[in-house]
Design a protein around this motif. Structure first.
Motif, PDB file in Angstrom:
ATOM      1  N   GLN A 165       0.852  -1.188   0.000  1.00  0.00           N
ATOM      2  CA  GLN A 165       0.000   0.000   0.000  1.00  0.00           C
ATOM      3  C   GLN A 165       0.891   1.242   0.000  1.00  0.00           C
ATOM      4  O   GLN A 165       1.592   1.512   0.977  1.00  0.00           O
ATOM      5  N   ILE A 166       0.869   1.981  -1.106  1.00  0.00           N
ATOM      6  CA  ILE A 166       1.768   3.127  -1.274  1.00  0.00           C
ATOM      7  C   ILE A 166       0.960   4.406  -1.478  1.00  0.00           C
ATOM      8  O   ILE A 166       0.105   4.482  -2.369  1.00  0.00           O
ATOM      9  N   VAL A 198       0.330   3.262  -7.688  1.00  0.00           N
ATOM     10  CA  VAL A 198       0.262   3.622  -6.272  1.00  0.00           C
ATOM     11  C   VAL A 198      -1.206   3.656  -5.854  1.00  0.00           C
ATOM     12  O   VAL A 198      -2.108   3.701  -6.688  1.00  0.00           O
ATOM     13  N   ASN A 199      -1.427   3.653  -4.553  1.00  0.00           N
ATOM     14  CA  ASN A 199      -2.800   3.591  -4.043  1.00  0.00           C
ATOM     15  C   ASN A 199      -3.477   4.940  -3.973  1.00  0.00           C
ATOM     16  O   ASN A 199      -4.711   5.026  -4.049  1.00  0.00           O
ATOM     17  N   GLU A 200      -2.676   5.997  -3.817  1.00  0.00           N
ATOM     18  CA  GLU A 200      -3.283   7.324  -3.729  1.00  0.00           C
ATOM     19  C   GLU A 200      -2.219   8.395  -3.909  1.00  0.00           C
ATOM     20  O   GLU A 200      -1.054   8.221  -3.535  1.00  0.00           O
ATOM     21  N   LYS A 247      -7.470   6.269   5.045  1.00  0.00           N
ATOM     22  CA  LYS A 247      -8.255   5.185   5.622  1.00  0.00           C
ATOM     23  C   LYS A 247      -9.410   4.789   4.700  1.00  0.00           C
ATOM     24  O   LYS A 247      -9.700   3.613   4.521  1.00  0.00           O
ATOM     25  N   GLY A 248     -10.059   5.787   4.130  1.00  0.00           N
ATOM     26  CA  GLY A 248     -11.167   5.517   3.213  1.00  0.00           C
ATOM     27  C   GLY A 248     -10.721   4.721   2.021  1.00  0.00           C
ATOM     28  O   GLY A 248     -11.426   3.814   1.556  1.00  0.00           O
ATOM     29  N   GLY A 249      -9.528   5.032   1.518  1.00  0.00           N
ATOM     30  CA  GLY A 249      -8.994   4.299   0.374  1.00  0.00           C
ATOM     31  C   GLY A 249      -8.688   2.856   0.700  1.00  0.00           C
ATOM     32  O   GLY A 249      -8.860   1.956  -0.131  1.00  0.00           O
ATOM     33  N   GLN A 250      -8.248   2.611   1.940  1.00  0.00           N
ATOM     34  CA  GLN A 250      -7.924   1.242   2.350  1.00  0.00           C
ATOM     35  C   GLN A 250      -9.173   0.381   2.474  1.00  0.00           C
ATOM     36  O   GLN A 250      -9.115  -0.840   2.357  1.00  0.00           O
ATOM     37  N   ARG A 251     -10.324   1.030   2.712  1.00  0.00           N
ATOM     38  CA  ARG A 251     -11.558   0.260   2.860  1.00  0.00           C
ATOM     39  C   ARG A 251     -12.208  -0.090   1.534  1.00  0.00           C
ATOM     40  O   ARG A 251     -13.150  -0.863   1.492  1.00  0.00           O
TER      41      ARG A 251
END
Length: 228
Positions: free
Chosen positions: A73-74, A95-97, A223-227
């Motif tokens: 998770q980057i 990348v994640n965000e 956090k929202g992106g991880q969910r």
């Protein structure tokens, strides 16, 4: 939630001091954070001589690759010019965000600079005046040219961004105009993107009273992106 790797990139002519409050905040949340010092950014003007924007990109890319070796998770977070570097990296790597903070497309709000100088003189505090003098003394003409070259290179790359994007901007920033935030947000191809303005904070928003709110918003976005 898997441990998150955050690449946090400082701005032009600056240092990790600009972003260290956010680094500490995210580390307290359990993230691993790397804040590379961009090449030539030692605080000594002479060390910027002969440095190109390619060197700045390389400084950040080396740190990103280090994170990617140990984290799935980057998150890339770029302050000011660091946001331009972040756009370059996010268009090249998965990348994640991508999060930008006061990132310039349109820069120097001369009306606000004038008002800040007048306010300093009236209040006899001189904080803004000292910052302007220090900023002008920390850069070279060649580094200014390479900042502009980086900006020119980066603008068309915004349309290549498809990861989630969170664009943040202080409305009283005298270095970056608010139209920059609209430009980045509107041109990113991301399906999930968010734009947020802050009434106060100036350019060094992470060193302002608005820092806590900005950092909370960044964490909620991560956090929202991880969910998802």
């Amino acid at each position: 939630m898997k441990k998150i790797g955050c690449l946090l990139i400082h701005g032009f002519g600056g240092s990790v001091y600009e972003v260290s409050p956010l680094a500490e905040y995210l580390e307290d949340k359990g993230c691993r954070v790397i804040c590379p010092t961009l090449k030539g950014h030692t605080g000594r003007k002479k060390d910027l001589r002969g440095i190109t924007y390619h060197d700045w990109l390389d400084s950040a890319e080396i740190a990103l690759k280090e994170l990617m070796q140990s984290h799935e998770q980057i998150i890339i977070i770029g302050f000011s010019m660091g946001g331009l570097i972040g756009i370059n990296l996010a268009s090249k790597y998965k990348v994640n965000e991508l999060i930008t903070i006061n990132t310039p497309i349109y820069y120097w709000d001369f009306k606000r600079i004038y008002l800040n100088i007048v306010r300093d003189l009236q209040n006899k505090e001189y904080g803004n005046i000292r910052r302007y003098v220090k900023s002008s003394g920390n850069t070279t003409l060649s580094s200014l040219l390479h900042f502009k070259l980086l900006l020119t290179k980066t603008k068309p790359m915004i349309g290549n961004i498809n990861c989630p994007v969170f664009v943040t901007q202080a409305l009283d920033d005298d270095t970056v105009r608010k139209q920059s935030a609209y430009y980045i947000h509107d041109r990113a191809e991301s399906k999930r993107k968010k734009l947020r303005f802050y009434d106060h904070g100036g350019h060094l928003i992470l060193r302002s009273p608005s820092a806590s709110k900005l950092m909370e918003d960044i964490w909620e976005c991560i956090k929202g992106g991880q969910r998802k």
